[in-house]
Design a protein around this motif. Sequence first.
Motif, PDB file in Angstrom:
ATOM      1  N   GLN A   1     -31.104  -7.676   2.095  1.00 31.80           N
ATOM      2  CA  GLN A   1     -30.497  -8.970   1.778  1.00 31.80           C
ATOM      3  C   GLN A   1     -31.490 -10.096   1.987  1.00 31.80           C
ATOM      4  OE1 GLN A   1     -29.623 -11.784   3.771  1.00 31.80           O
ATOM      5  NE2 GLN A   1     -28.325 -12.801   2.235  1.00 31.80           N
ATOM      6  N   GLN A   2     -32.310  -9.988   3.015  1.00 32.63           N
ATOM      7  CA  GLN A   2     -33.237 -11.065   3.337  1.00 32.63           C
ATOM      8  C   GLN A   2     -34.443 -11.082   2.399  1.00 32.63           C
ATOM      9  OE1 GLN A   2     -34.018 -10.299   7.498  1.00 32.63           O
ATOM     10  NE2 GLN A   2     -32.136 -11.296   8.170  1.00 32.63           N
ATOM     11  N   TYR A   3     -35.013  -9.921   2.152  1.00 35.13           N
ATOM     12  CA  TYR A   3     -36.211  -9.830   1.313  1.00 35.13           C
ATOM     13  C   TYR A   3     -35.880 -10.127  -0.149  1.00 35.13           C
ATOM     14  CZ  TYR A   3     -40.785  -7.865  -0.062  1.00 35.13           C
ATOM     15  OH  TYR A   3     -42.056  -7.683  -0.556  1.00 35.13           O
ATOM     16  N   ASP A   4     -34.838  -9.503  -0.653  1.00 37.18           N
ATOM     17  CA  ASP A   4     -34.457  -9.714  -2.051  1.00 37.18           C
ATOM     18  C   ASP A   4     -33.834 -11.089  -2.266  1.00 37.18           C
ATOM     19  OD1 ASP A   4     -35.336  -7.149  -2.535  1.00 37.18           O
ATOM     20  OD2 ASP A   4     -33.339  -6.253  -2.419  1.00 37.18           O
ATOM     21  N   GLY A   5     -33.082 -11.554  -1.259  1.00 35.82           N
ATOM     22  CA  GLY A   5     -32.425 -12.855  -1.391  1.00 35.82           C
ATOM     23  C   GLY A   5     -33.403 -14.005  -1.455  1.00 35.82           C
ATOM     24  N   SER A   6     -34.463 -13.947  -0.645  1.00 36.96           N
ATOM     25  CA  SER A   6     -35.466 -15.009  -0.679  1.00 36.96           C
ATOM     26  C   SER A   6     -36.188 -15.030  -2.025  1.00 36.96           C
ATOM     27  CB  SER A   6     -36.463 -14.831   0.472  1.00 36.96           C
ATOM     28  OG  SER A   6     -37.015 -13.519   0.469  1.00 36.96           O
ATOM     29  N   TYR A   7     -36.452 -13.857  -2.561  1.00 31.10           N
ATOM     30  CA  TYR A   7     -37.083 -13.757  -3.891  1.00 31.10           C
ATOM     31  C   TYR A   7     -36.168 -14.322  -4.970  1.00 31.10           C
ATOM     32  CZ  TYR A   7     -39.506 -11.485  -7.830  1.00 31.10           C
ATOM     33  OH  TYR A   7     -40.178 -11.223  -9.005  1.00 31.10           O
ATOM     34  N   ARG A   8     -34.872 -14.022  -4.845  1.00 30.13           N
ATOM     35  CA  ARG A   8     -33.902 -14.445  -5.865  1.00 30.13           C
ATOM     36  C   ARG A   8     -33.857 -15.959  -6.023  1.00 30.13           C
ATOM     37  NH1 ARG A   8     -29.174 -16.598  -5.357  1.00 30.13           N
ATOM     38  NH2 ARG A   8     -29.029 -16.097  -3.126  1.00 30.13           N
ATOM     39  N   VAL A   9     -33.963 -16.704  -4.922  1.00 32.99           N
ATOM     40  CA  VAL A   9     -33.868 -18.160  -5.023  1.00 32.99           C
ATOM     41  C   VAL A   9     -35.197 -18.796  -5.412  1.00 32.99           C
ATOM     42  CG1 VAL A   9     -31.943 -18.293  -3.413  1.00 32.99           C
ATOM     43  CG2 VAL A   9     -34.294 -18.537  -2.543  1.00 32.99           C
ATOM     44  N   GLY A  10     -36.264 -17.987  -5.515  1.00 34.63           N
ATOM     45  CA  GLY A  10     -37.535 -18.525  -5.981  1.00 34.63           C
ATOM     46  C   GLY A  10     -38.627 -18.612  -4.941  1.00 34.63           C
ATOM     47  N   MET A  11     -38.366 -18.115  -3.743  1.00 37.02           N
ATOM     48  CA  MET A  11     -39.390 -18.192  -2.700  1.00 37.02           C
ATOM     49  C   MET A  11     -40.481 -17.146  -2.909  1.00 37.02           C
ATOM     50  SD  MET A  11     -37.407 -18.809   0.891  1.00 37.02           S
ATOM     51  CE  MET A  11     -36.121 -20.063   1.066  1.00 37.02           C
ATOM     52  N   VAL A  12     -41.677 -17.483  -2.448  1.00 35.05           N
ATOM     53  CA  VAL A  12     -42.732 -16.492  -2.263  1.00 35.05           C
ATOM     54  C   VAL A  12     -42.425 -15.820  -0.928  1.00 35.05           C
ATOM     55  CG1 VAL A  12     -45.207 -16.132  -1.989  1.00 35.05           C
ATOM     56  CG2 VAL A  12     -44.370 -17.941  -3.501  1.00 35.05           C
ATOM     57  N   ARG A  13     -42.366 -14.498  -0.904  1.00 37.64           N
ATOM     58  CA  ARG A  13     -41.958 -13.842   0.326  1.00 37.64           C
ATOM     59  C   ARG A  13     -42.799 -12.599   0.614  1.00 37.64           C
ATOM     60  NH1 ARG A  13     -41.478 -10.065  -3.204  1.00 37.64           N
ATOM     61  NH2 ARG A  13     -39.496  -9.035  -3.652  1.00 37.64           N
ATOM     62  N   GLY A  14     -42.794 -12.209   1.889  1.00 37.58           N
ATOM     63  CA  GLY A  14     -43.512 -11.023   2.317  1.00 37.58           C
ATOM     64  C   GLY A  14     -42.789 -10.378   3.485  1.00 37.58           C
ATOM     65  N   ALA A  15     -43.235  -9.208   3.880  1.00 34.77           N
ATOM     66  CA  ALA A  15     -42.630  -8.472   4.988  1.00 34.77           C
ATOM     67  C   ALA A  15     -43.581  -8.442   6.177  1.00 34.77           C
ATOM     68  CB  ALA A  15     -42.295  -7.050   4.547  1.00 34.77           C
ATOM     69  N   TYR A  16     -43.000  -8.331   7.402  1.00 38.40           N
ATOM     70  CA  TYR A  16     -43.870  -8.201   8.580  1.00 38.40           C
ATOM     71  C   TYR A  16     -43.405  -7.072   9.485  1.00 38.40           C
ATOM     72  CZ  TYR A  16     -40.830 -10.798  11.965  1.00 38.40           C
ATOM     73  OH  TYR A  16     -39.821 -11.220  12.813  1.00 38.40           O
ATOM     74  N   HIS A  17     -44.352  -6.599  10.294  1.00 41.56           N
ATOM     75  CA  HIS A  17     -44.144  -5.487  11.217  1.00 41.56           C
ATOM     76  C   HIS A  17     -44.426  -5.946  12.633  1.00 41.56           C
ATOM     77  CE1 HIS A  17     -44.449  -1.374  12.852  1.00 41.56           C
ATOM     78  NE2 HIS A  17     -45.553  -1.769  13.467  1.00 41.56           N
ATOM     79  N   PHE A  18     -43.501  -5.699  13.579  1.00 40.46           N
ATOM     80  CA  PHE A  18     -43.726  -6.018  14.989  1.00 40.46           C
ATOM     81  C   PHE A  18     -44.434  -4.830  15.618  1.00 40.46           C
ATOM     82  CE2 PHE A  18     -43.044  -6.632  19.444  1.00 40.46           C
ATOM     83  CZ  PHE A  18     -42.883  -8.003  19.628  1.00 40.46           C
ATOM     84  N   ALA A  19     -45.681  -5.042  16.049  1.00 40.63           N
ATOM     85  CA  ALA A  19     -46.515  -3.958  16.555  1.00 40.63           C
ATOM     86  C   ALA A  19     -46.180  -3.616  18.004  1.00 40.63           C
ATOM     87  CB  ALA A  19     -47.989  -4.349  16.456  1.00 40.63           C
ATOM     88  N   LEU A  20     -46.188  -2.319  18.300  1.00 41.04           N
ATOM     89  CA  LEU A  20     -46.101  -1.803  19.664  1.00 41.04           C
ATOM     90  C   LEU A  20     -47.311  -0.880  19.866  1.00 41.04           C
ATOM     91  CD1 LEU A  20     -42.280  -0.948  19.866  1.00 41.04           C
ATOM     92  CD2 LEU A  20     -43.435  -2.971  20.800  1.00 41.04           C
ATOM     93  N   PRO A  21     -48.478  -1.453  20.153  1.00 38.87           N
ATOM     94  CA  PRO A  21     -49.732  -0.674  20.135  1.00 38.87           C
ATOM     95  C   PRO A  21     -49.834   0.438  21.169  1.00 38.87           C
ATOM     96  CG  PRO A  21     -50.183  -3.018  19.912  1.00 38.87           C
ATOM     97  CD  PRO A  21     -48.747  -2.893  20.296  1.00 38.87           C
ATOM     98  N   ASP A  22     -48.961   0.442  22.178  1.00 41.11           N
ATOM     99  CA  ASP A  22     -49.032   1.516  23.176  1.00 41.11           C
ATOM    100  C   ASP A  22     -48.149   2.705  22.810  1.00 41.11           C
ATOM    101  OD1 ASP A  22     -46.695   0.064  23.531  1.00 41.11           O
ATOM    102  OD2 ASP A  22     -46.689   0.257  25.717  1.00 41.11           O
ATOM    103  N   ARG A  23     -47.388   2.608  21.721  1.00 42.25           N
ATOM    104  CA  ARG A  23     -46.457   3.672  21.358  1.00 42.25           C
ATOM    105  C   ARG A  23     -47.054   4.668  20.360  1.00 42.25           C
ATOM    106  NH1 ARG A  23     -41.342   1.594  22.948  1.00 42.25           N
ATOM    107  NH2 ARG A  23     -41.851   0.452  24.858  1.00 42.25           N
ATOM    108  N   SER A  24     -47.935   4.201  19.502  1.00 44.07           N
ATOM    109  CA  SER A  24     -48.566   5.070  18.500  1.00 44.07           C
ATOM    110  C   SER A  24     -49.760   4.327  17.925  1.00 44.07           C
ATOM    111  CB  SER A  24     -47.573   5.438  17.391  1.00 44.07           C
ATOM    112  OG  SER A  24     -46.985   4.284  16.823  1.00 44.07           O
ATOM    113  N   ASP A  25     -50.624   5.047  17.187  1.00 43.19           N
ATOM    114  CA  ASP A  25     -51.844   4.411  16.700  1.00 43.19           C
ATOM    115  C   ASP A  25     -51.568   3.471  15.528  1.00 43.19           C
ATOM    116  OD1 ASP A  25     -52.074   5.892  14.144  1.00 43.19           O
ATOM    117  OD2 ASP A  25     -52.570   7.607  15.404  1.00 43.19           O
ATOM    118  N   GLY A  26     -52.569   2.647  15.229  1.00 43.14           N
ATOM    119  CA  GLY A  26     -52.404   1.631  14.201  1.00 43.14           C
ATOM    120  C   GLY A  26     -52.110   2.199  12.830  1.00 43.14           C
TER     121      GLY A  26
END
Length: 271
Positions: free
Chosen positions: A108-133
């Motif tokens: 809803q968030q990713y597609d909805g922002s695109y629908r109204v005309g925004m430039v949009r992207g996705a992000y990842h919250f890193a947990l570097p001690d849990r697994s490799d990059g």
Amino acid sequence: MAARLRTWTARLGAVAITLALAPAAHAVPDRVLPEGSAEHYAGSQIAKHEGRGRSGASRPRQNGAVPGMDVSSHQGDVDWDRAWADGARFAYVKATEGTGYRNPNFGQQYDGSYRVGMVRGAYHFALPDRSDGAAQADFFADNGAGWSPDGKTLPGAVDLEYNPYGDTCYGLSQEAMGGWVKAFSDRLVQRTGRHPTIYTSTSWWNLCVGKTVTFGATNPLWVAHYNDQLGPLPNGWDRHAIWQWQAAGLFPGDQNLFNGDSEQLRGVALG
């Protein structure tokens, strides 16, 4: 015969009651984090450790800057028409965390922002001690980090900030953390064709990565600093792409400014 019917009816009733009381089958949940964990949004730990700084909601002055926002499951389903009417022209949407969590509101968030005309992207919250990059980049790429040169899709971003669960730098040396970020960046380039935007704060980056490796020539910087003035940038960058100036954690989301005009924003999206 009548006795048999009564017996069958009783048995069927017992089965029905058993089925009604049995727990329903559930699909594998999207919220898969280690026990005792909580989902985090961009800036949640920076605000906790560095303070929110600005008490007002007025936007800092930055000539020609394009206003935008970032959101996560904390906002739920976003009213994108309202966000557009309020002036937001780009958005970063949280997709993943670690190697198990997927934002249940991502579509809803990713597609909805695109629908109204925004430039949009996705992000990842890193947990570097849990697994490799590379492993976390793969999980991100599989769950929302796709990029296409349509002029409306920003490169995927990796959120690097204070450890929500313990040691500030996740128990890693500067060299190890720099290597983790490089492994993430290199794998996302392989998977999407773009270097990820790096989200961080100057204080965290200089402490946990330092000068061991630099990304300024390849990776756009999305810097968090909650004050009226931007302040110094992290080691390795002499220019920022996005400034997160307020971490609200609630509707309408965290507030950002793109360092350029709308055509330059589109240029970043085009690659």
